[in-house]
Each structure stands twice: as structure tokens, then as C-alpha cells.
Design an enzyme around this catalytic site. Structure first.
Site, PDB file in Angstrom:
ATOM      1  N   GLU A 265       0.879  -1.172   0.000  1.00  0.00           N
ATOM      2  CA  GLU A 265       0.000   0.000   0.000  1.00  0.00           C
ATOM      3  C   GLU A 265       0.909   1.213   0.000  1.00  0.00           C
ATOM      4  O   GLU A 265       1.758   1.356   0.884  1.00  0.00           O
ATOM      5  CB  GLU A 265      -0.895  -0.011   1.234  1.00  0.00           C
ATOM      6  CG  GLU A 265      -1.840   1.168   1.292  1.00  0.00           C
ATOM      7  CD  GLU A 265      -2.433   1.362   2.660  1.00  0.00           C
ATOM      8  OE1 GLU A 265      -2.427   2.509   3.142  1.00  0.00           O
ATOM      9  OE2 GLU A 265      -2.880   0.362   3.258  1.00  0.00           O
ATOM     10  N   CYS A 302      -3.424   7.207   5.253  1.00  0.00           N
ATOM     11  CA  CYS A 302      -3.366   6.926   3.817  1.00  0.00           C
ATOM     12  C   CYS A 302      -4.682   7.250   3.132  1.00  0.00           C
ATOM     13  O   CYS A 302      -4.737   7.333   1.903  1.00  0.00           O
ATOM     14  CB  CYS A 302      -2.989   5.467   3.591  1.00  0.00           C
ATOM     15  SG  CYS A 302      -3.873   4.318   4.657  1.00  0.00           S
TER      16      CYS A 302
END
Length: 527
Positions: A265, A302
């Protein structure tokens, strides 16, 4: 538990001899005790050898044994009490309440995966019984179940010292799958990592599992991490961090004689589309809620809303005014590490200097001698954004860019232009449905999660969550790193043809000793 400064390799506490490293107090930048000894390829070899030796025994454990092991890790983390929270607070500057919530999420993930293991759904047990009388040719007996890929390397993340670190989602899902785990501790929270590692190590011993089920390694720079990904025993990698770091691991994994998957990620700006009906109905509230989401956790998520897109209108002006008034009241706050703070300052400075980009508002400036990130919101027009790829680079922290589009076609063009993302958000009313119907097919191709009338800075740990998305949000858009489906990253299917029942995995035996729901002749049955 005392923090020793040692690595945890299987059941042993091992002192690295390749130099030392200290965690730092995120607020004062003072060194914290103790010194941590650094390891390298020799420690990687030792941990990998133990993981390989443990693999077949561990993956053969019953669902109940594995579930209780995961629950024991969760309880051991809780038993660390304030010692864990206080150390994590020192190393990250995250508020105590936030860390207590993150501990709850970490424990909840482990307990959820215990439920997943007990249910057996992840095995996808499937049976196509033999049909010896079938014409023109008999059908063989075919049975399918999933097995773990093999030992997994996990890299601790900077922004979640508990939930995405040593016992975070990657570790929990890999252990649930039946895969031994070797974690590389993040250098920003070494003490936190060792405490959690000790909790896992104790759970391994108490469950009577092979010691190689878990190891925790510490190394400076890239050497140890690169050696870990390149090691032939490792069969998959879990990573949360920068695009640069994730792509470096992908290159190493792809260059191996046996390439392996890296579930990285990496970066996302998570566009929020403010549709006209929503702005007309509640522009001021959306503006305030947007700034609250942007500055939550000093923007170190994020899923931070780094891009806002809307049609030019008087209602958009209302939103802009509300957002500007809200952001100037927000104080500066300490970021996780000096490196993250420096990168944020650089990113904001570049936005300020971009032609066609103006400031909508900035928060309260940090006091002299401190390292607080100052929230900042900028604005530009769609044509400037579409002409500059740099404007969609992630600025990790409490900064966002508002785009003003002339018409719906330009709104759609922006959606087509942005890279792969973790999320996209639609602020809408029923009157916006026609625009939403045009946007949705584009967003489905671009993101892993689509929200309505909320903000993306909140990732529910559940069975239907997708925390992933097309590149560069992640390196593999087919999987999620949060939620029950995260276990699928570390499994692969095996088909058994005409194998005697006594030799089949328990999940596929006729007597169904695990009492699973299975797909039999295309129908879901318990039997």
C-alpha cells in the site's frame, strides 16, 4: 515486559552486532533508551530457516488451535497495559486516546481473524463428486481447498505503530492463513515493536507452536529489508509506506529466481467530489467536516482527503469560505518522524510555488523550535491540474488541493485523469444522481472504496471492507489489506483429483470433520 533492544528470532532474544539504533522522542527528538542492536543477512537466514521448519506443522494446525493462538496474541497485547501505550506515544507523538483506539483496532483484527479461521470460509472448500456413470465420459472426483503460500515478510508502518505494524493486519491475516511471519520493525517505533513482538512470542510458546512461526528483526537502512524480500524462503510480502519504498520491494521480488507477490500500500490522494445538490444543501457543514477529516491525526492517514473537486458556483464559494475559516483555527501538531515532517514541509512549499495554485487558508503556525505541521488548503482550476502531473502527488500530512471545474464534463475528465486511489467520496443529494451515475463507472475503475456523504479517514475492520485500489495506491488491486478478505493475499488453491478420502485435507473429507459450509456440486451445503 522490559524493552531489551534485542531482536526476537523464534524463541530467542538476539542482540544484533551490525551497529546500534535508538528510537527518538517524536516531540523532543531526544534519544530513547535502550540502544537496539542491528541485524543483517545472517539474522534473516536464521529467522527464515526457523520459519521454513515451522511452516508445514503450523499450517496443519486445527482451526481451533490457530484461532486460540490469535486470541492469545490479542490478550497479551492488552496485558501490556499502559507500558505499551506510553512507549508508542513517546515514539510517535500520537495522542494517548488515539493509541488506545488503535490498540482496540489491533486486538479487534486479531479476534476477527480468529472468527474467520473458525468459520473456514477462507478455505473455499469445494467438492465435485465423481460421476462414474456420466456419458459420454465419467467425471473424476475433484476437490479444492486453499493452503498458505509460505512464510511471509511484513514491514511495520510508520503511521500506525500498532494496527499496521508488528501485530497489525498483515501479520494477523498471514498468521490466520497458516503462514509464519517475519516482521521488520519500523525504525521509528522500535520499543513499541519489541513489546508487541514479545506478546506474540509468548503466545507462540504458550500454544506449543514451532518457534519459527514468528520472528522480529531490526536493521538500519534498506539492507535487512532487501535481504528479507530476496530470501528464497519468503513467499509473500506485506508493506505499507511510500511509493518509492514499495516499488523498491516490488523490483526485488520480481528479480528473484522465483518472483513473489508484494502487497504494497503506497500512495493515495483520495478525491472527494462535491456535487451541486450537496453544496446547495450543506456547503458550510461539508467545509467544516472536510477540514476536520483533513487534520485528524495530523493528516497522517493513507485515506486523507488530499483532493476536493467541485463545479464552480456560489455554493462552492460558501464551501470555500467555511473551509478557510475552519483551517485557520487548526493548530500545528507534531508529525510521526522528522523525515515525515521534512517531506511535508517540502510538499507544501512546492504547492505554494506552483503557477495557478493559490492558498485557501493555513492553520496556526508552529512555535519556534518545534516541528509542528501546519495545515494547509490550496485551490486551483481543473485545467491547471490536468496540465500538471505533479499536482496529484501525495503530500502526506494535513494538506489538500481544491479543484474548480467549469462543467460536468471537466469533472469527469478529472476523475479519468487521477491515478489509482484507495478511496473516492461523493457528497451528494438525490438531485445529483445523474452526475453520480456518470462518475461511478469511472470511479469503480480507479478506486477500491467509494463513499457517499462522509469522509474517507476511517477504515472499518469488517467483512466487506476493501482497503486497496489500482496502482499506485497499491501494487496489487485484486486484494485488500484491511478486513476479513485480507487473508486471501496469503492463500492459493490446490485441487485434489481422485485422492483417497483418508489422505485428503480435513476440509475436504467426506465426513466433514471441521463442520464447514462447502460448495458441493455447485450448491452451498454443510456436509
Amino acid at each position: 515486559m522490559p524493552i531489551t533492544g534485542n531482536m526476537l528470532i523464534g524463541a530467542s532474544s538476539v542482540r544484533g552486532n551490525l551497529g546500534t539504533l535508538r528510537a527518538i522522542d517524536a516531540v523532543t527528538r531526544a534519544d530513547l533508551e535502550p540502544e537496539f542492536g542491528l541485524g543483517g543477512s545472517a539474522e534473516v537466514d536464521r529467522a527464515a530457516s526457523l520459519a521454513q521448519a515451522a511452516f508445514d506443522t503450523y499450517r496443519a494446525t486445527t482451526p481451533e488451535v490457530r484461532a486460540k493462538f490469535l486470541e492469545a496474541i490479542a490478550q497479551n497485547i492488552l496485558d501490556l497495559g499502559d507500558e505499551l501505550i506510553n512507549r508508542a506515544h513517546q515514539e510517535s507523538a500520537l495522542p494517548i486516546a488515539r493509541l488506545q483506539g488503535e490498540r482496540g483496532r489491533t486486538v479487534g483484527q486479531l479476534r476477527m481473524f480468529a472468527q474467520v479461521v473458525r468459520s473456514g470460509h477462507h478455505l473455499t472448500a469445494t467438492i465435485d463428486p465423481a460421476q462414474p456413470e456420466r456419458k459420454p465420459m465419467p467425471r473424476v472426483d475433484l476437490r479444492l481447498a486453499k493452503i498458505p503460500l509460505g512464510p511471509v515478510a511484513v514491514f511495520g508502518a510508520s503511521n500506525f505503530p500498532l494496527a499496521f505494524s508488528v501485530a497489525g493486519g498483515d501479520t494477523a491475516s498471514a498468521l490466520a492463513a497458516g503462514a509464519p511471519v517475519i516482521v521488520k520493525a519500523h525504525s521509528a517505533h522500535l520499543g513499541t515493536s519489541e513489546l508487541v513482538g514479545q506478546a506474540i512470542q509468548k503466545a507462540v510458546a504458550d500454544a506449543g507452536l514451532p518457534e519459527g512461526v514468528f520472528s522480529l528483526l531490526i536493521g538500519a537502512g534498506r539492507q535487512l529489508g532487501e535481504a528479507l524480500v530476496a530470501h528464497p524462503v519468503i513467499k509473500a510480502v506485506g508493506f505499507t509506506g511510500s511509493r518509492q519504498g514499495g516499488l523498491a520491494l516490488v523490483r526485488i521480488a520480481n528479480a528473484r529466481p522465483e518472483p513473489i507477490p508484494v502487497y504494497a500500500e503506497m500512495s493515495s490522494i483520495n478525491p472527494v467530489f462535491l456535487l451541486p445538490g450537496a453544496l446547495a444543501a450543506r456547503a458550510e457543514k461539508i467545509g467544516q467536516d472536510f477540514v476536520d477529516s483533513l487534520t485528524m491525526g495530523v493528516g497522517q492517514f493513507c485515506t486523507n482527503p488530499g483532493l476536493v473537486v467541485a463545479l464552480d458556483s456560489p455554493d462552492l464559494q460558501r464551501f470555500r469560505q467555511a473551509a478557510a475559516e475552519a483551517v485557520v483555527k487548526k493548530g500545528s501538531a507534531t508529525m510521526l518522524t522528522p523525515g515525515i515532517f521534512d517531506a511535508y514541509e517540502k510538499g507544501v512549499s512546492q504547492l505554494r510555488s506552483q503557477a495557478g495554485v493559490t492558498s485557501l487558508g493555513e492553520g496556526v503556525e508552529a512555535e519556534a523550535g518545534t516541528w509542528g505541521a501546519r495545515p494547509a488548503v490550496f485551490v486551483t482550476d481543473a485545467s491547471t491540474f490536468l496540465a500538471s502531473h505533479a499536482l496529484q502527488d501525495e503530500v502526506f500530512g494535513p494538506s489538500s488541493l481544491v479543484l474548480v471545474a467549469r462543467d460536468v464534463d471537466e469533472l469527469i475528465a478529472i476523475a479519468e485523469h487521477v491515478e489509482g486511489q484507495l478511496t473516492a467520496t461523493l457528497q451528494l443529494e438525490a438531485s445529483d444522481d445523474d452526475i453520480a451515475r456518470r462518475l461511478l463507472p469511472v470511479l469503480e475503475r480507479k478506486v477500491g472504496r467509494i463513499l457517499a456523504n462522509g469522509f474517507p479517514t476511517g477504515v472499518e475492520v469488517g467483512y466487506a471492507m476493501v482497503h486497496g485500489g489500482p496502482f499506485p495506491a497499491t501494487s496489487n488491486a485484486a486484494f485488500t489489506s484491511v478486513g476479513a478478505s485480507a487473508i486471501d493475499r496469503f492463500l492459493r488453491p490446490v485441487s485434489y483429483q481422485d485422492l483417497p478420502d483418508r489422505l485428503l485435507p480435513p476440509a475436504l473429507q467426506d465426513a466433514n470433520p471441521l463442520n464447514l459450509w462447502r460448495l458441493k456440486d455447485g450448491e452451498r451445503v454443510k456436509g
